[in-house]
Design a protein around this motif. Structure first.
Motif, short mmCIF file in Angstrom:
data_model
loop_
_atom_site.label_atom_id
_atom_site.label_comp_id
_atom_site.label_asym_id
_atom_site.label_seq_id
_atom_site.Cartn_x
_atom_site.Cartn_y
_atom_site.Cartn_z
N UNK A 66 10.52 23.29 24.71
CA UNK A 66 9.36 23.74 23.78
C UNK A 66 8.29 24.22 24.48
N UNK A 67 7.87 24.06 25.73
CA UNK A 67 7.01 24.72 26.33
C UNK A 67 7.27 26.12 26.82
N UNK A 68 8.48 26.36 26.97
CA UNK A 68 8.72 27.84 27.32
C UNK A 68 8.83 28.67 25.95
N UNK A 69 9.40 28.00 25.00
CA UNK A 69 9.50 28.73 23.48
C UNK A 69 8.28 29.09 23.08
N UNK A 80 2.44 34.77 17.05
CA UNK A 80 1.42 34.26 17.79
C UNK A 80 0.68 33.11 17.21
N UNK A 81 0.09 33.45 16.02
CA UNK A 81 -0.97 32.75 15.20
C UNK A 81 -0.22 31.26 14.94
N UNK A 82 1.00 31.31 14.49
CA UNK A 82 1.79 30.20 14.15
C UNK A 82 1.95 29.27 15.30
N UNK A 83 2.06 29.92 16.64
CA UNK A 83 2.46 29.11 17.69
C UNK A 83 0.98 28.63 18.37
N UNK A 84 -0.09 29.04 17.92
CA UNK A 84 -1.41 28.92 18.79
C UNK A 84 -1.79 27.26 18.86
N UNK A 85 -1.25 26.56 18.04
CA UNK A 85 -1.89 25.07 18.22
C UNK A 85 -1.05 24.54 19.18
N UNK A 86 -1.34 23.05 19.55
CA UNK A 86 -0.90 22.37 20.59
C UNK A 86 0.57 21.81 20.26
N UNK A 87 1.41 21.33 21.03
CA UNK A 87 2.65 21.08 20.90
C UNK A 87 2.68 19.72 20.25
N UNK A 88 3.51 19.23 19.30
CA UNK A 88 3.71 17.81 18.73
C UNK A 88 4.29 17.00 20.02
N UNK A 89 3.50 16.41 20.59
CA UNK A 89 3.88 15.63 21.72
C UNK A 89 4.82 14.49 21.64
#
Length: 483
Positions: A66-69, A80-89
């Motif tokens: 998930x980090x690399x993706x 870019x905008x859709x992925x800008x938030x933090x990961x769902x840990x």
């Protein structure tokens, strides 16, 4: 015999082959000797599937993917905008748990049953030539005799440095780093190798503030310097604090907090500390002393994986425990070689007569592929420039900026990467390749073909890469070399 019932049913048994250790390597050895028509039993005191399935390859890559993706997505316009938030840990950790089979090995037991290999759960130790004793989890003592071979495939464990206060701190090793159920607020990582940079990448993205304490002056010292530099850039951009030429002098834990004193007198605090400082062979308690070997040593082997210091050729060592190439895929390769060798020798057949070529290992020294799953990725196989210099081997060095490859632009804006090809000028073959950049992990097998196959450059010239893929770097490297 049903595998799951073996520990309770067996007392004294004879087998053609006894395997100590049921990680991927031990499982593959047992599978290969069964395919050769021999009987086999595996002895395992933890989980079938070993380090790779439960504490290394599978869970670590589940944390990192998930980090690399997300890093890839942040470079792509429109995404870019859709992925800008933090990961769902929580979702990432739940996925990690699934990939580690919730630390249960029922499916591995089912597979072992399907290939008709017996299982004894317990602590197996050598007890003289061709003998293994097992203290089972049920409290029984089982004595096993091998007609043809005993195979040690116990792998490695974390090598912990002698730091004052270490025991009281209860540090993380790679096991805790891949199985933790929460992100510590502050995580100190000691080391600069693959485990250190991968876990720093993962936990920084999952919410920790990571401080990377590196004894050397760069990361990934076993690889080309540019690889470590690009990974360091990626870690810094993610927020990791990297400190080079730094050693830990002492540790303590006070009020739940790890207090770290450095060799220069500086101090820092963390909630957890991960020691990613190398591996040591898991041979301390497998009975080596009963066959004239020293507990705790690596097991030196020949190219058929016989332990060279033991007479009569009945003892084999495969995987990390022999120290040749500490990677799961290389251990499985060794297991296939060793299993074929044991089967051939048991039947009195020559070990160099096979439609797949001689039963002797070469790829775990000449063409060892490896991928580091960081941001950016690193992929390599064969020699590095430093190794060539150290061994006095003449090579031509060919570098190319991956950002100049048309396919790299499909990965989004701001692509950074580099490729290096080492050529033997006398033979006209590739002897080493290193890639660093987004998406390069999928290039490593093409490089492995080139190195392991010793394909002449004039033939590689006619291996036309598809456009627009990042694989077009092969054409650019060859063009650069031809001038």
């Amino acid at each position: 015999m049903n595998a799951s019932a073996a520990g309770a049913a067996v007392r004294d048994r004879d087998y053609d082959v006894v395997v100590i250790g049921a990680g991927p390597v031990g499982e593959n050895v047992a599978d290969r000797v069964r395919a050769a028509g021999l009987t086999a039993v595996i002895v395992e005191r933890e989980l079938l599937g070993g380090e790779c399935s439960f504490w290394a390859c599978e869970p670590s890559k589940a944390l990192l993917r998930p980090v690399v993706a997300r890093a890839d997505a942040l470079r792509v316009p429109g995404l870019r905008e859709a992925a800008a938030g933090p990961l769902d840990v929580d979702a990432v950790l739940a996925h990690r748990d699934r990939m580690a089979s919730y630390w249960k090995d029922e499916s591995q037991v089912d597979w072992l049953d399907s290939v008709d290999v017996d299982l004894i759960r317990g602590h197996g130790r050598l007890d003289g030539p061709r003998r293994v004793t097992v203290h089972t989890q049920d409290g029984d003592l089982v004595r096993l005799t091998a007609r043809h071979a005993v195979v040690v495939s116990t792998g490695t464990g974390a090598a912990l440095p002698a730091i004052p206060g270490l025991d009281a701190v209860r540090p993380w090793t790679s096991r805790e780093a891949t199985s933790a159920d929460r992100a510590p607020g502050r995580l100190a990582v000691v080391g600069g190798g693959v485990v250190a940079v991968e876990m720093a990448t993962a936990w920084q993205a999952l919410g920790s503030q990571v401080t990377l304490l590196v004894r050397e002056d760069r990361l990934l010292r076993g690889m080309e310097p540019f690889a470590g530099e690009l990974v360091a850039d990626g870690l810094r951009e993610a927020g990791v604090d990297i400190r080079y030429d730094t050693s830990v002098a002492s540790l303590s834990r006070e009020d739940g907090e790890v207090r770290i004193t450095l060799a220069d007198g500086a101090e820092l605090a963390a909630d957890e500390i991960l020691l990613a400082t190398g591996r040591t062979p898991a041979t301390w308690d497998v009975g080596l002393e009963t066959v004239g070997l020293t507990p705790g040593d690596w097991l030196s082997v020949d190219d058929t994986f016989r332990v060279t210091a033991v007479p009569d050729g009945w003892l084999y060592a495969v995987g990390d425990v022999n120290g040749r190439a500490l990677l799961t895929h290389q251990g499985k390769y060794q297991a296939r070689i060793a299993g074929a060798v044991i089967g051939a020798r048991a039947k009195g057949e020559p070990v160099d007569d096979s439609r797949w070529g001689a039963h002797a290992a070469t790829a775990d020294s000449a063409a060892v592929p490896q991928v580091v799953f960081t941001v950016p990725e690193v992929a390599s196989v064969g020699l590095t420039t430093q190794e060539a210099e150290r061994t006095g081997r003449r090579v031509d060095v060919v570098d190319y900026d991956l950002a100049r490859v048309a396919g790299a632009h499909q990965y989004g804006e701001g692509y950074r990467g580099k490729a290096r090809m080492l050529v033997d000028p006398e033979r006209g073959t590739v002897v080493g390749v290193t890639f660093a950049g987004p998406g390069v992990g999928e290039l490593v097998h093409s490089a492995t073909f080139a190195v392991a196959g010793e394909i002449p450059l004039e033939r590689l010239w006619h291996a036309v890469p598809a456009f627009p893929t990042i694989g077009e770097v092969w054409l650019r490297l060859l063009e650069t070399y031809r001038g």
